[in-house]
Design an enzyme around this catalytic site. Structure first.
Site, PDB file in Angstrom:
ATOM      1  N   PRO A  69       0.864  -1.197   0.000  1.00 41.84           N
ATOM      2  CA  PRO A  69       0.000   0.000   0.000  1.00 41.84           C
ATOM      3  C   PRO A  69       0.894   1.238   0.000  1.00 41.84           C
ATOM      4  O   PRO A  69       1.679   1.426   0.921  1.00 41.84           O
ATOM      5  CB  PRO A  69      -0.783  -0.121   1.312  1.00 41.84           C
ATOM      6  CG  PRO A  69      -0.464  -1.474   1.863  1.00 41.84           C
ATOM      7  CD  PRO A  69       0.799  -1.944   1.254  1.00 41.84           C
ATOM      8  N   ASP A  94       6.137   2.309   1.517  1.00 43.74           N
ATOM      9  CA  ASP A  94       5.320   1.127   1.781  1.00 43.74           C
ATOM     10  C   ASP A  94       4.702   1.255   3.177  1.00 43.74           C
ATOM     11  O   ASP A  94       5.402   1.148   4.179  1.00 43.74           O
ATOM     12  CB  ASP A  94       6.222  -0.121   1.689  1.00 43.74           C
ATOM     13  CG  ASP A  94       5.426  -1.411   1.855  1.00 43.74           C
ATOM     14  OD1 ASP A  94       4.253  -1.345   2.272  1.00 43.74           O
ATOM     15  OD2 ASP A  94       6.009  -2.480   1.560  1.00 43.74           O
ATOM     16  N   HIS A  95       3.399   1.480   3.209  1.00 46.08           N
ATOM     17  CA  HIS A  95       2.731   1.742   4.482  1.00 46.08           C
ATOM     18  C   HIS A  95       2.630   0.486   5.349  1.00 46.08           C
ATOM     19  O   HIS A  95       2.338   0.556   6.542  1.00 46.08           O
ATOM     20  CB  HIS A  95       1.343   2.336   4.230  1.00 46.08           C
ATOM     21  CG  HIS A  95       0.875   3.252   5.319  1.00 46.08           C
ATOM     22  ND1 HIS A  95       1.276   3.123   6.635  1.00 46.08           N
ATOM     23  CD2 HIS A  95       0.048   4.344   5.287  1.00 46.08           C
ATOM     24  CE1 HIS A  95       0.693   4.071   7.358  1.00 46.08           C
ATOM     25  NE2 HIS A  95      -0.046   4.830   6.564  1.00 46.08           N
ATOM     26  N   ARG A  96       2.859  -0.690   4.770  1.00 46.63           N
ATOM     27  CA  ARG A  96       2.906  -1.894   5.597  1.00 46.63           C
ATOM     28  C   ARG A  96       4.088  -1.809   6.547  1.00 46.63           C
ATOM     29  O   ARG A  96       4.055  -2.290   7.674  1.00 46.63           O
ATOM     30  CB  ARG A  96       3.094  -3.146   4.730  1.00 46.63           C
ATOM     31  CG  ARG A  96       1.929  -3.498   3.853  1.00 46.63           C
ATOM     32  CD  ARG A  96       2.300  -4.666   2.966  1.00 46.63           C
ATOM     33  NE  ARG A  96       3.523  -4.399   2.210  1.00 46.63           N
ATOM     34  CZ  ARG A  96       4.156  -5.296   1.467  1.00 46.63           C
ATOM     35  NH1 ARG A  96       3.709  -6.524   1.385  1.00 46.63           N
ATOM     36  NH2 ARG A  96       5.252  -4.971   0.799  1.00 46.63           N
TER      37      ARG A  96
END
Lengths: 417, 379
Positions: A215, A389-391
């Site tokens: 994400p 990368d929001h993870r």
């Protein structure tokens, strides 16, 4: 007279791009002399001449994509036999098509035989150049080539429509004035189908993998990069940096390495079970190359001095531009810079290089009004941003990292810290 | 003096080399027994070996051109590997059977296959190999599927031992087998299975592995983290590491290993060489290796090396030039014949799939004929 038809230089390939001609009309060629370079989906190869004789005409232009089996060059052979048959041109062409085309093992005979019977399907198989032969002397042709003038588009003022040197110079001037205003004609046909292959296919897969796995979150900040521009000017003047290309990208690279030390999590790989934080920086540079977009990286950039980093970046871009980037150069990247500023863009939302957590975009740097001490002044302003990368990381780390990079562009002296 | 078994010596740091890159003899205590074996080759023999290498090189270059001109569907160059091949094939005895991959042009030519037969394979004119092994001194057909023939060769070697045509103790009549493949094939399961069975059944076979450093684009250093000949020792084979660009080392070591194999001691030779050209004409080596690397190997060229040795032996320059001229003419003749050759017939590729007519292949044959007829000519 003999025509050489584009053979299949690989296995089952149907077309190739004409990269460069090594001969020109009027040249003498021997059997196995290199005639031209073509690029297929698989490789860049030289095609040797099957004939001996004088080049009469090049039937396709550099940059054109040609179907296997299409005639690409016409050679007038030196022996008496061939000269005799050349008189009856139509008959000779007919024979060549049936005879020569047939031996293209397995895949041949498409171009000529087919186009004779049906309407040409696309512009590709009909060489435009041969339709209206251009009359011009070899030095004029060379000048046209050097100046990027398409001779076929120039109206000749000489005898019998010969294109003269003046015509070419005039055309080049015109072209310069209108370079950005002219829109080329539509290619023939209502649609053009470009096969997805090679580097394009790899990029497509990588982008899908990245965009639909990680994400993305993107952030931007405008920054006054005037001091960076001054610093770049001083470096350029410095004898230590003589012969090395210095650009704001170098300061950006150094800023990113510095900011990673303060925010190590942006330089990581998210595996699902773990966040692998790298304690080294293999700094990727997105490069538009003759083969398409590639992201070679500078290995262990964290250990480099400013001069070493500048040299490494210069080498990396030169290699990429020549299309000689090796697969190893593109592996094990940890973070990437995309310099969309070179295309005049302010910012964008780049897609992560698969396996990485951050990609930083450097926008164009231009003078804009900026408020300094309560007054509006012209300053060199740019936008720093990127996708993450929001993870793996959240808005606080991302924002601190981008702000750190921006602060270096604002005040490169912080690097001394 | 009996040359020592190679196994048992500590891990070698250098391959066995009798001729250095400049063509000078490399003399040492360890090399003495190998030189003694190489002495079986007279100066005339060595000159003949040089001629075969030159002819193969010119043939190879011409075939590459013919492919680029649309006359061959594919070409597989062996440029740079002629030294390993010439030594190996000169070491083989008349009664031996050889199982090649698809790059063993010199070996095929030496055993009596013609240039035209090799060309026909890559022209698509012959289905299932270009020659009859009964007419080429046991030189089997090219195997284009990687490493399958390691099993065929091993099985054949197990068979001749059962037949009793090998292992009687008479080297002049006992048959031995050689399987030729490369560093890439060595990673295939078939190659390892071949080693297992050869060792278990004490088969009369020598695996001759030309490590040309690149399996298409994968370097041999990636394929094996340690030398291939050491891997073979793990399987229980006597194994040697030779300078593959040294025809004399290739001859001496292969001769001894083959003679040991005749008595039931299978062997393995890793020839350290380099593929100077592309993997095939469908490959572009500039994408994965550097020109510096190619240049360093160009200086170790096997033909130049043997030529230098021959000059040292007093062979006149004119004799070498004559060989070169002859090789060039042969390649020119081949070119003429290839251009004149009839178009390949695609029909009969269906005729050898089943012994009796089969509805599927009959339908495929009809479809292909229809497809080719759609071009409106005699394609």
């Amino acid at each position: 007279m003999q025509e050489f038809r584009l053979p299949d230089p690989g296995e089952g390939l149907t077309e190739a791009e004409i990269v460069a001609w090594r001969v020109k009309p009027g040249d003498m060629v021997h059997v196995n002399d290199v005639l031209l370079e073509v690029e297929t989906a698989k490789s860049l190869v030289e095609l040797p001449s099957p004939f001996e004789g004088t080049v009469e005409a090049l039937l396709v232009e550099e940059g054109q994509t040609v179907e296997v089996g299409s005639p690409i060059i016409r050679v007038t052979s030196g022996d008496a036999d061939a000269v005799e048959t050349a008189a009856d041109t139509a008959d000779t062409v007919h024979k060549e098509e049936d005879g020569d085309g047939a031996v293209l093992v397995g895949y041949g005979v498409r171009g000529g035989a087919e186009t004779r019977r049906k309407k040409p399907r696309t512009v590709q198989s009909v060489p435009a150049a041969s339709a209206h032969p251009v009359v011009a002397k070899p030095p004029t042709r060379k000048l046209a080539k050097d100046l990027g003038v398409d001779l076929a588009a120039v109206i000749g003022s000489g005898l019998a429509g010969e294109v003269t040197r003046d015509d070419v110079v005039q055309a080049a001037k015109q072209a310069k004035v209108f370079r950005n205003l002219q829109a080329p004609e539509w290619a023939g046909g209502r649609e053009e189908r470009i096969p997805v292959k090679g580097v394009r296919k790899v990029i497509a897969q990588g982008m899908v993998d990245s965009a639909f796995t990680a994400p993305h979150v993107s952030v931007f900040t405008d920054v006054d990069a005037t001091r960076t521009m001054e610093f770049v000017q001083r470096l350029k003047a410095s004898t230590d940096f003589e012969g090395v290309r210095i650009s704001p990208l170098l300061i950006m690279a150094k800023a990113i390495i510095w900011a990673i030390r303060r925010n190590p999590q942006v330089n990581s790989t998210f595996t699902g079970d773990e966040l692998v934080v790298h304690h080294y920086v293999n700094l990727g540079i997105a490069a538009a190359t003759p083969r398409g977009l590639l992201v070679p990286n500078v290995k262990d950039a964290q250990d480099m001095t400013l001069l070493e980093l500048a040299t490494a970046l210069q080498q990396l871009t030169a290699t990429a531009r020549e299309g000689r980037t090796q697969p190893a150069d593109m592996q094990h990247g940890t973070i990437t810079i995309t310099n969309i500023g070179v295309f005049g863009m302010d910012s964008g939302t780049p897609i992560l290089n698969p396996g990485e957590t951050g990609i930083i975009a450097l926008g164009t740097i231009r003078q804009k009004p900026w408020v300094v001490d309560g007054e509006v002044r012209p300053r060199w302003v740019t936008t720093v941003g990127g996708s993450f990368d929001h993870r793996a990381i959240d808005g606080d780390v991302i924002s601190r990292f981008v702000a750190d990079v921006a602060s270096i562009l604002e005040e490169p002296a912080l690097l001394l810290d | 003096m009996t040359p020592p078994a190679v196994t048992g010596t500590a891990a070698a740091t250098e391959p066995i080399r009798l001729l250095d890159a400049e063509g000078r003899l490399v003399e040492s205590d360890a090399n003495a027994p190998w030189h003694e074996l190489a002495a079986q080759l007279s100066t005339d023999d060595r000159l003949a070996m040089h001629g075969e290498m030159l002819r193969t090189r010119r043939f190879d270059i011409e075939a590459g051109h013919l492919q680029r001109q649309g006359k061959l569907g594919l070409w597989v160059p062996s440029i740079g590997q002629e030294g390993a091949q010439v030594g190996a094939v000169w070491a083989a005895r008349e009664q031996d059977t050889l199982f090649p991959s698809y790059r063993e042009h010199l070996i095929a030519l030496h055993r009596g296959a013609t240039m035209d037969q090799i060309i026909d394979i890559f022209r698509g004119a012959k289905h299932g190999g270009g020659w009859n092994p009964l007419e080429t001194q046991g030189m089997r057909i090219y195997s284009l599927v990687i490493a399958t023939h390691a099993l065929h060769a091993t099985g054949y070697a197990m068979g001749i031992r059962l037949d009793g045509t090998s292992g009687t103790g008479d080297a002049s009549t006992d048959e031995a087998v050689m399987a030729f493949y490369g560093d890439g094939a060595a990673s295939q399961g078939d190659a390892s299975e071949g080693l297992v069975f050869a060792a278990s059944y004490e088969s009369p076979i020598v695996f001759f592995v030309q490590n040309n450093k690149w399996a298409i684009s994968v370097p041999s250093t990636r394929q094996s983290r340690f030398p291939l000949h050491q891997r073979a020792r793990g399987f229980g084979l006597d194994a040697a590491w030779i300078d593959g660009n040294d025809p004399l080392a290739s001859f001496a070591v292969t001769r001894r290993m083959l003679d040991a194999a005749r008595q039931g001691a299978p062997g393995y030779i890793e020839a350290d060489t380099y593929r100077m050209g592309a993997h095939t004409t469908s490959d572009d080596p500039t994408r994965y290796r550097t020109s510096d690397e190619e240049e360093s190997w160009r200086r170790r060229d096997p033909i130049a090396r043997l030529a230098a040795h021959l000059r040292e032996q007093g062979v006149a320059e004119a004799v070498l030039a004559e060989q070169d001229q002859e090789a060039t003419e042969l390649a020119g003749d081949l070119r003429r014949r290839t251009l004149e050759a009839a178009t390949a017939i695609s029909d009969d590729i269906f005729d050898h799939v089943y012994s009796d007519p089969h509805p599927l292949t009959t339908e495929q044959k009809r479809q292909l004929a229809e497809f080719e007829a759609s071009f409106g000519g005699d394609a």
